[in-house]
Design a protein around this motif. Structure first.
Motif, short mmCIF file in Angstrom:
data_model
loop_
_atom_site.label_atom_id
_atom_site.label_comp_id
_atom_site.label_asym_id
_atom_site.label_seq_id
_atom_site.Cartn_x
_atom_site.Cartn_y
_atom_site.Cartn_z
N PRO A 26 0.83 -1.21 0.00
CA PRO A 26 0.00 0.00 0.00
C PRO A 26 0.86 1.26 0.00
CG PRO A 26 0.15 -0.85 2.23
CD PRO A 26 0.92 -1.81 1.34
N CYS A 27 0.25 2.33 -0.48
CA CYS A 27 0.91 3.64 -0.49
C CYS A 27 -0.17 4.72 -0.54
CB CYS A 27 1.86 3.76 -1.68
SG CYS A 27 2.63 5.40 -1.81
N PRO A 28 -0.62 5.18 0.62
CA PRO A 28 -1.67 6.20 0.64
C PRO A 28 -1.29 7.48 -0.10
CG PRO A 28 -1.40 5.23 2.82
CD PRO A 28 -0.28 4.71 1.98
N LEU A 29 -0.01 7.90 0.00
CA LEU A 29 0.39 9.10 -0.74
C LEU A 29 0.32 8.88 -2.25
CD1 LEU A 29 3.44 10.56 1.25
CD2 LEU A 29 1.15 11.53 1.00
N CYS A 30 0.61 7.64 -2.67
CA CYS A 30 0.51 7.31 -4.10
C CYS A 30 -0.95 7.36 -4.56
CB CYS A 30 1.10 5.93 -4.38
SG CYS A 30 2.85 5.80 -3.93
N ASP A 31 -1.84 6.90 -3.70
CA ASP A 31 -3.27 6.97 -4.03
C ASP A 31 -3.71 8.42 -4.18
OD1 ASP A 31 -3.35 4.19 -3.94
OD2 ASP A 31 -4.08 4.15 -1.86
N GLU A 32 -3.24 9.28 -3.28
CA GLU A 32 -3.56 10.71 -3.39
C GLU A 32 -2.99 11.29 -4.68
OE1 GLU A 32 -2.38 13.06 0.00
OE2 GLU A 32 -3.17 11.57 1.40
N ALA A 33 -1.77 10.88 -5.01
CA ALA A 33 -1.13 11.39 -6.22
C ALA A 33 -1.90 10.97 -7.47
CB ALA A 33 0.32 10.90 -6.29
N LYS A 34 -2.34 9.71 -7.51
CA LYS A 34 -3.11 9.24 -8.67
C LYS A 34 -4.40 10.04 -8.81
CE LYS A 34 -1.80 4.68 -7.75
NZ LYS A 34 -2.14 3.28 -7.63
N ALA A 35 -5.03 10.36 -7.70
CA ALA A 35 -6.25 11.17 -7.76
C ALA A 35 -5.93 12.58 -8.28
CB ALA A 35 -6.90 11.24 -6.38
N ALA A 36 -4.80 13.13 -7.86
CA ALA A 36 -4.41 14.47 -8.31
C ALA A 36 -4.05 14.48 -9.79
CB ALA A 36 -3.22 14.97 -7.48
N LEU A 37 -3.66 13.33 -10.33
CA LEU A 37 -3.29 13.24 -11.75
C LEU A 37 -4.49 13.03 -12.67
CD1 LEU A 37 -0.10 11.03 -11.47
CD2 LEU A 37 -0.21 13.46 -12.05
N GLU A 38 -5.64 12.77 -12.13
CA GLU A 38 -6.84 12.52 -12.95
C GLU A 38 -7.05 13.58 -14.03
OE1 GLU A 38 -9.16 10.06 -13.39
OE2 GLU A 38 -7.77 8.87 -12.20
N PRO A 39 -6.92 14.87 -13.73
CA PRO A 39 -7.13 15.88 -14.78
C PRO A 39 -6.11 15.84 -15.92
CG PRO A 39 -7.20 16.89 -12.60
CD PRO A 39 -6.72 15.48 -12.42
N TYR A 40 -5.01 15.10 -15.74
CA TYR A 40 -3.95 15.06 -16.73
C TYR A 40 -3.93 13.77 -17.55
CZ TYR A 40 -2.39 18.92 -13.89
OH TYR A 40 -2.35 20.10 -13.19
N THR A 41 -4.88 12.89 -17.33
CA THR A 41 -4.84 11.59 -17.99
C THR A 41 -4.94 11.70 -19.51
OG1 THR A 41 -7.22 11.30 -17.63
CG2 THR A 41 -5.73 10.30 -16.02
N HIS A 42 -5.52 12.77 -20.02
CA HIS A 42 -5.59 12.96 -21.47
C HIS A 42 -4.30 13.53 -22.04
CE1 HIS A 42 -6.48 16.95 -19.95
NE2 HIS A 42 -6.22 17.43 -21.15
N LEU A 87 4.20 20.30 -13.05
CA LEU A 87 3.75 19.31 -14.03
C LEU A 87 3.24 20.00 -15.29
CD1 LEU A 87 3.16 16.43 -14.91
CD2 LEU A 87 0.99 16.58 -13.65
N GLU A 88 2.40 21.00 -15.13
CA GLU A 88 1.87 21.70 -16.31
C GLU A 88 2.97 22.39 -17.10
OE1 GLU A 88 -1.66 24.02 -15.87
OE2 GLU A 88 -2.47 22.64 -14.38
N LYS A 89 3.91 22.99 -16.41
CA LYS A 89 5.02 23.65 -17.09
C LYS A 89 5.82 22.64 -17.91
CE LYS A 89 9.19 26.29 -16.30
NZ LYS A 89 10.40 26.20 -15.53
N ARG A 90 6.16 21.52 -17.31
CA ARG A 90 6.97 20.51 -18.01
C ARG A 90 6.18 19.86 -19.14
NH1 ARG A 90 11.31 18.34 -15.16
NH2 ARG A 90 11.63 17.11 -17.05
N LEU A 91 4.87 19.66 -18.96
CA LEU A 91 4.05 19.11 -20.04
C LEU A 91 3.98 20.08 -21.22
CD1 LEU A 91 1.10 17.41 -18.13
CD2 LEU A 91 2.94 16.29 -19.43
N ASP A 92 3.85 21.36 -20.92
CA ASP A 92 3.83 22.36 -21.98
C ASP A 92 5.16 22.36 -22.73
OD1 ASP A 92 1.25 23.09 -21.36
OD2 ASP A 92 1.84 24.88 -20.21
N GLU A 93 6.26 22.27 -21.99
CA GLU A 93 7.59 22.23 -22.63
C GLU A 93 7.73 20.98 -23.49
OE1 GLU A 93 10.30 22.40 -19.35
OE2 GLU A 93 9.93 24.52 -18.98
#
Length: 99
Positions: A26-42, A87-93
């Protein structure tokens, strides 16, 4: 020859950047991170790397106390929590440079 280089560039530019998530269960912080990444899945290809698997021993030794850890296109990006601004900055780059 020119056509093949244009085609290769087109294929490369349409691929989404690869975001590696170094994790374990288990990794609760990883679960939180996956939830935070939801808007970036596309925008990214999210791939998880379970550091507890024997073949990932090098990542376990490096990140066991720091997960979640993120690499974007093979380069270290961030650890512990999702930094949306970074994340957004690096994705834009990555999008503008075709990486």
């Amino acid at each position: 020859m020119l056509l093949s280089s244009v085609f290769r560039r087109l294929c490369t530019s349409t691929q989404r950047p690869v975001l590696l998530l170094f994790t374990k269960d288990p990794c609760p912080l990883c679960d939180e991170a996956k939830a935070a990444l939801e808007p970036y899945t596309h925008r990214v290809q999210l791939q998880e790397v379970d550091i507890t698997l024997p073949e990932n021993r090098v990542w376990f030794d490096r990140y066991r106390y720091h997960i979640p850890v993120f690499h974007l296109n093979g380069q270290f990006l961030m650890m512990h929590r999702v930094n949306a601004t970074l994340l957004e900055k690096r994705l834009d780059e990555a999008t503008t440079t075709g990486q």
